[in-house]
Design a protein around this motif. Structure first.
Motif, PDB file in Angstrom:
ATOM      1  N   GLY A 112      30.023  34.208  39.645  1.00  0.00           N
ATOM      2  CA  GLY A 112      30.499  33.880  38.299  1.00  0.00           C
ATOM      3  C   GLY A 112      30.371  35.020  37.314  1.00  0.00           C
ATOM      4  N   GLY A 113      29.602  36.062  37.690  1.00  0.00           N
ATOM      5  CA  GLY A 113      29.391  37.195  36.795  1.00  0.00           C
ATOM      6  C   GLY A 113      30.583  38.141  36.776  1.00  0.00           C
ATOM      7  N   TRP A 114      30.544  39.093  35.846  1.00  0.00           N
ATOM      8  CA  TRP A 114      31.647  40.031  35.634  1.00  0.00           C
ATOM      9  C   TRP A 114      31.931  40.857  36.886  1.00  0.00           C
ATOM     10  CZ3 TRP A 114      35.139  40.964  31.824  1.00  0.00           C
ATOM     11  CH2 TRP A 114      35.818  42.178  31.841  1.00  0.00           C
ATOM     12  N   PHE A 115      30.864  41.456  37.463  1.00  0.00           N
ATOM     13  CA  PHE A 115      31.082  42.291  38.647  1.00  0.00           C
ATOM     14  C   PHE A 115      31.547  41.466  39.848  1.00  0.00           C
ATOM     15  CE2 PHE A 115      27.839  45.612  36.967  1.00  0.00           C
ATOM     16  CZ  PHE A 115      28.836  46.175  36.193  1.00  0.00           C
ATOM     17  N   TRP A 116      31.017  40.252  39.975  1.00  0.00           N
ATOM     18  CA  TRP A 116      31.425  39.386  41.084  1.00  0.00           C
ATOM     19  C   TRP A 116      32.924  39.086  41.001  1.00  0.00           C
ATOM     20  CZ3 TRP A 116      33.423  34.369  40.860  1.00  0.00           C
ATOM     21  CH2 TRP A 116      33.527  33.698  42.077  1.00  0.00           C
ATOM     22  N   LYS A 117      33.415  38.873  39.783  1.00  0.00           N
ATOM     23  CA  LYS A 117      34.835  38.544  39.602  1.00  0.00           C
ATOM     24  C   LYS A 117      35.741  39.699  40.035  1.00  0.00           C
ATOM     25  CE  LYS A 117      34.151  35.294  35.767  1.00  0.00           C
ATOM     26  NZ  LYS A 117      34.317  35.075  34.316  1.00  0.00           N
ATOM     27  N   LEU A 118      35.243  40.923  39.952  1.00  0.00           N
ATOM     28  CA  LEU A 118      36.027  42.080  40.374  1.00  0.00           C
ATOM     29  C   LEU A 118      36.448  41.940  41.840  1.00  0.00           C
ATOM     30  CD1 LEU A 118      36.939  44.991  39.406  1.00  0.00           C
ATOM     31  CD2 LEU A 118      34.904  45.822  40.585  1.00  0.00           C
ATOM     32  N   TYR A 119      35.568  41.349  42.650  1.00  0.00           N
ATOM     33  CA  TYR A 119      35.870  41.166  44.074  1.00  0.00           C
ATOM     34  C   TYR A 119      36.522  39.811  44.327  1.00  0.00           C
ATOM     35  CZ  TYR A 119      32.870  45.186  44.181  1.00  0.00           C
ATOM     36  OH  TYR A 119      32.342  46.429  43.938  1.00  0.00           O
ATOM     37  N   ALA A 120      36.016  38.773  43.671  1.00  0.00           N
ATOM     38  CA  ALA A 120      36.531  37.422  43.909  1.00  0.00           C
ATOM     39  C   ALA A 120      37.966  37.262  43.401  1.00  0.00           C
ATOM     40  CB  ALA A 120      35.621  36.399  43.237  1.00  0.00           C
ATOM     41  N   ASN A 121      38.317  37.966  42.306  1.00  0.00           N
ATOM     42  CA  ASN A 121      39.659  37.833  41.725  1.00  0.00           C
ATOM     43  C   ASN A 121      40.639  38.887  42.242  1.00  0.00           C
ATOM     44  OD1 ASN A 121      38.355  35.929  40.253  1.00  0.00           O
ATOM     45  ND2 ASN A 121      38.711  36.824  38.243  1.00  0.00           N
ATOM     46  N   SER A 122      40.188  39.723  43.172  1.00  0.00           N
ATOM     47  CA  SER A 122      41.036  40.833  43.616  1.00  0.00           C
ATOM     48  C   SER A 122      42.183  40.386  44.517  1.00  0.00           C
ATOM     49  CB  SER A 122      40.185  41.864  44.366  1.00  0.00           C
ATOM     50  OG  SER A 122      39.706  41.300  45.589  1.00  0.00           O
ATOM     51  N   GLY A 123      42.041  39.208  45.151  1.00  0.00           N
ATOM     52  CA  GLY A 123      43.048  38.747  46.099  1.00  0.00           C
ATOM     53  C   GLY A 123      42.982  39.472  47.430  1.00  0.00           C
ATOM     54  N   LEU A 124      41.977  40.312  47.607  1.00  0.00           N
ATOM     55  CA  LEU A 124      41.858  41.088  48.842  1.00  0.00           C
ATOM     56  C   LEU A 124      41.003  40.388  49.899  1.00  0.00           C
ATOM     57  CD1 LEU A 124      41.227  44.562  47.147  1.00  0.00           C
ATOM     58  CD2 LEU A 124      43.333  43.811  48.264  1.00  0.00           C
ATOM     59  N   PHE A 125      40.302  39.323  49.479  1.00  0.00           N
ATOM     60  CA  PHE A 125      39.382  38.664  50.404  1.00  0.00           C
ATOM     61  C   PHE A 125      39.569  37.154  50.363  1.00  0.00           C
ATOM     62  CE2 PHE A 125      37.312  42.292  48.298  1.00  0.00           C
ATOM     63  CZ  PHE A 125      37.167  43.154  49.381  1.00  0.00           C
ATOM     64  N   ASP A 126      39.198  36.498  51.452  1.00  0.00           N
ATOM     65  CA  ASP A 126      39.057  35.047  51.469  1.00  0.00           C
ATOM     66  C   ASP A 126      37.645  34.767  50.964  1.00  0.00           C
ATOM     67  OD1 ASP A 126      38.581  32.409  51.993  1.00  0.00           O
ATOM     68  OD2 ASP A 126      39.367  32.438  54.041  1.00  0.00           O
ATOM     69  N   ASN A 127      37.540  34.252  49.743  1.00  0.00           N
ATOM     70  CA  ASN A 127      36.233  34.121  49.098  1.00  0.00           C
ATOM     71  C   ASN A 127      35.301  33.124  49.781  1.00  0.00           C
ATOM     72  OD1 ASN A 127      37.131  35.968  47.245  1.00  0.00           O
ATOM     73  ND2 ASN A 127      37.698  34.435  45.704  1.00  0.00           N
ATOM     74  N   ASP A 128      35.867  32.295  50.706  1.00  0.00           N
ATOM     75  CA  ASP A 128      35.032  31.336  51.422  1.00  0.00           C
ATOM     76  C   ASP A 128      34.681  31.800  52.835  1.00  0.00           C
ATOM     77  OD1 ASP A 128      34.824  29.340  49.397  1.00  0.00           O
ATOM     78  OD2 ASP A 128      36.916  28.811  49.769  1.00  0.00           O
ATOM     79  N   ARG A 129      35.175  32.968  53.225  1.00  0.00           N
ATOM     80  CA  ARG A 129      34.874  33.454  54.575  1.00  0.00           C
ATOM     81  C   ARG A 129      33.536  34.197  54.574  1.00  0.00           C
ATOM     82  NH1 ARG A 129      38.902  37.642  57.191  1.00  0.00           N
ATOM     83  NH2 ARG A 129      40.340  35.901  56.901  1.00  0.00           N
TER      84      ARG A 129
END
Length: 748
Positions: A170-187
């Protein structure tokens, strides 16, 4: 004479005194009696203020600011040089060699006669691109991100796979990866493909949309490794907050630089040698061994330089610091070591008519080495200087030409001159210092029976020589030995690692937050606020200077801090609340005749008598028991000394049972008359079912131990051996034990 009339700084009660010049004057008295207020806040402050006024306005803006002390007359001042206990600190590039300029002389030596030549002296500096190892930039070590510590591969991004608080879900840096569309965030991370791992760790082209103040911005996508490198690893630890530093230490590994093998310098500098040794090897020698190596240099081209270097190394040896090395980082030095290193700068000085002011210079010094210190003080005096010393140590008081004793008590019960004259007169005086000078504590004759043992096995860290000792439980154990003998290594590093359940109560700062104070740290402020709220039928939040009741002009600090960028901030009293921190409305509410500001101005001893509530009185009583009865409830904790911080921590742990406590020189800053009170507190801890291990130089504590572990015989390479284990009387007969030698001389 230095003449002072009507001094009222802090708790000084309009005192007038004459301090003789060109002699050693020792200021004595219990903690909080007003010694520092007279010496540092009045004499030193006015001397430094008047000296600064001789400079231009442009220069004054770049110098520390000193307010005019509260006194009617201060005359006859000399230029003051204050040698205090503030740790030298500094970053990883600051060493004993750089701070004393001894390394600069060593560099000059190598530039003159080192073979093969490597250039000018800066070619041997690890802080200069000409000499530093470029791979580690002269630090001698590499800090690398440890992915096994940072990442939990059994989790997904949504489950918090990145184990650093700045990357929490939920933090700012976490969103950089979670919102990138490059990963399946549940994998789970362990199921990532090689390409996904490469993207996560090293980055990829592109940007990431992030919510910002009701809108959206785009941030450049950055891999974990370059991001950590930029945000944390390239920064000096001193530039980070303690919280960020601790978080980083959990996810990195530190190792010696493989290019320079931890020696900081490039290959050309390391190839240059004198008598078979390069400059890094000489800097890593203990001071005594380094002096011997320099003495063997016979080249007539550097005779003057060599003699200068030997003279300065000799001063370090005289001060009992022969176990240090020039490569030792200054941030690792204790307050006492820092103070003695600062003295080196002044011993070669040709200045006379100077007032040297020392703040308890014996802290951290074994009784065996105090005579070296007093010899140097006499040398400064004999050159034509005035030496002023604030001190509790009996051996320093005895060499004084003049003594000024303040008291009779601490806080509002102090601030008066109770004796002035020679040492013989002090010993006959009825003051607390005089009584202690006459009467020495006897050695304990009955010793507790241990309930068990905690073994330290095969200790060989630093200078410890593979020693094994047993620390008895259920008793008071004192670990003794000269400075550098291995006490702290044995107890704070080896024992702590082998027995991690021990409670370590050291002298590190309680907090750097200037809003914290003894009332907030001990928790009594919450109870006091509730009492005010009930008595006045209002909200308790009104009585917090961090909340609703704070003065709006200073935000509850009582003073206004003006940031001067690269200068020390300018501090001025808040004109709105006159330093009382609260609004007029809040100050109109009273409890038993006092407002909240007046309550916070009470000392712990006064407050323990003022409050009849059992919980508050018990907590404040603990502060009095450990010798902190003079502390004001509202005094900022960042103003406390190391010894005061330790005793404050100890006060909050009293009453616990079944723990192993480790204390680091708890007598630091304590008057002789308060040591018996501290011993009573420690005895209560032990009698309550606890085990207490104390690293200590004070012989009164040694006499009252149940068990002694003495290390030595010397410091550094000459130490690290167990000289004695047993009860105190046996130490008197221990051969080659410097502690035993001093103990024999200290018996009544």
């Amino acid at each position: 004479m230095i003449t002072i009339v009507g001094a009222r700084e802090n708790n000084l009660k309009n005192i007038s005194v004459q301090v003789p010049k060109h002699v050693i004057t020792v200021f004595t008295g219990v903690s909080g009696s007003g010694k520092s207020s007279l010496v540092f806040d009045t004499i030193a402050a006015e001397s430094q203020r008047q000296l600064n006024e001789t400079f231009t306005a442009f220069a004054r803006n770049r110098l520390p600011r000193y307010g005019r002390p509260d006194a009617d007359v201060i005359e006859g001042l000399s230029t003051a040089i204050v040698v205090d206990q503030k740790r030298l600190g500094g970053n990883s590039r600051s060493t004993v060699g750089t701070i004393t300029d001894l390394y600069a002389l060593l560099r000059l030596l190598f530039s003159r006669i080192g073979e093969p030549g490597a250039g000018h002296s800066n070619a041997f500096s690890f802080n200069d691109p000409a000499g530093m190892c470029l791979d580690c930039e002269g630090l001698g070590r590499r800090v690398q991100l440890d992915l096994d510590k940072l990442l939990d591969t059994s989790r997904s991004l949504n489950e918090g796979a990145i184990g650093h608080p700045a990357f929490a879900v939920g933090g700012w840096f976490w969103k950089l990866y979670a919102n990138s569309g490059l990963f399946d965030n549940d994998r789970k991370l362990r199921d990532y493909t090689e390409a996904e791992w490469d993207t996560l760790l090293r980055g990829a082209e592109g940007s990431v949309p992030l919510d910002w103040k009701g809108g959206q911005i785009t941030a450049t996508f950055e891999g974990l490794i370059p991001k950590f490198d930029r945000l944390y690893i390239r920064k000096s630890p001193e530039e980070m907050s303690a919280k960020n530093r601790a978080a980083l230490e959990r996810v990195v590994s530190v190792s010696a630089c493989p290019t320079c093998d931890g020696r900081r310098l490039n290959k050309d500098a390391l190839a240059c040698r004198i008598d078979g040794r390069n400059i890094a090897e000489l800097a890593a020698l203990e001071i005594g061994d380094l002096a011997a190596a320099v003495r063997d240099i016979t080249s007539p081209r550097v005779t003057t330089l060599r003699d200068n270097l030997l003279e300065r190394l000799g001063h370090l040896i005289e001060l009992g610091l022969d176990y240090l090395t020039l490569s030792r980082e200054t941030a690792t030095l204790s307050g006492g070591e820092s103070q003695r290193v600062k003295m080196i700068r002044h011993l070669n000085s040709s200045l006379v008519e100077v007032a040297y002011i020392f703040d308890e210079p014996t802290i951290g010094l074994h009784p065996h080495d105090v005579s070296r210190l007093t010899t140097l003080m006499r040398r400064l005096r004999d050159k034509g200087n005035t030496v002023l010393v604030v001190e509790h140590d009996r051996d320093v008081i005895e060499i004084a030409d003049h003594v000024i004793d303040l008291g009779p008590g601490a806080g509002q019960h102090g601030g008066e001159i109770v004796y002035q004259g020679d040492v013989q007169g002090l010993q006959a005086a009825g003051t607390r210092t005089g009584l202690c000078m006459r009467d020495r504590l006897p050695m304990k004759r009955e010793f507790r029976t241990p309930t068990g043992h905690l073994t330290i096995a095969g200790a060989c860290l630093h200078n410890l020589r593979n020693i094994t000792v047993r620390i008895p439980t259920g008793v008071l154990t004192v670990v003794t030995g000269v400075a550098g003998s291995g006490k702290s290594t044995l107890v704070h590093q080896v024992f702590r690692a082998q027995h991690p359940g021990a409670v370590i109560i050291d002298q590190s700062a309680v907090t750097t937050n200037r809003r914290a104070n003894p009332a907030t740290y001990t928790g009594v402020l919450d109870d006091i606020r509730r009492l005010f709220a009930r008595a006045n039928q209002v909200s308790a939040s009104l009585f917090s200077f961090n909340s609703a009741g704070a003065c709006p002009a200073c935000q509850g600090e009582g003073v206004i801090y003006t940031d001067l960028a690269f200068l020390d901030p300018m501090v001025t009293l808040c004109e709105t609340c006159s330093g009382r921190r609260f609004t007029e409305e809040v100050l109109g509410h009273r409890l038993r005749g006092l407002d909240i500001s007046e309550v916070l101005a009470l000392s712990a001893a006064e407050a323990s008598a003022f409050f009849t509530e059992q919980r508050i009185a018990r907590t404040l009583g603990s502060l009095v028991d450990v010798g902190l009865g003079y502390l004001r409830l509202g005094q900022p904790l960042n103003t406390l000394s190391g010894g005061e911080c330790q005793r404050l921590k100890l006060a909050t742990r009293l009453g616990e049972r079944g723990s192993v406590y480790v204390l680091d020189e708890p007598t630091t800053g304590l008057h002789m008359s308060d040591i018996s009170h501290l011993l009573a507190v420690i005895d209560n801890l032990v009698d309550g079912g606890n085990s207490v291990v104390v690293v200590e130089h004070d012989l009164d504590v040694v006499k009252n131990a149940d068990w002694i572990i003495d290390l030595g015989p010397g410091g550094g390479g000459a130490g690290g051996r167990v000289m004695y284990e047993g009860t105190p009387p046996g130490l008197l007969d221990a051969r080659d034990s410097r502690t035993g030698e001093c103990l024999r001389a200290a018996l009544p």
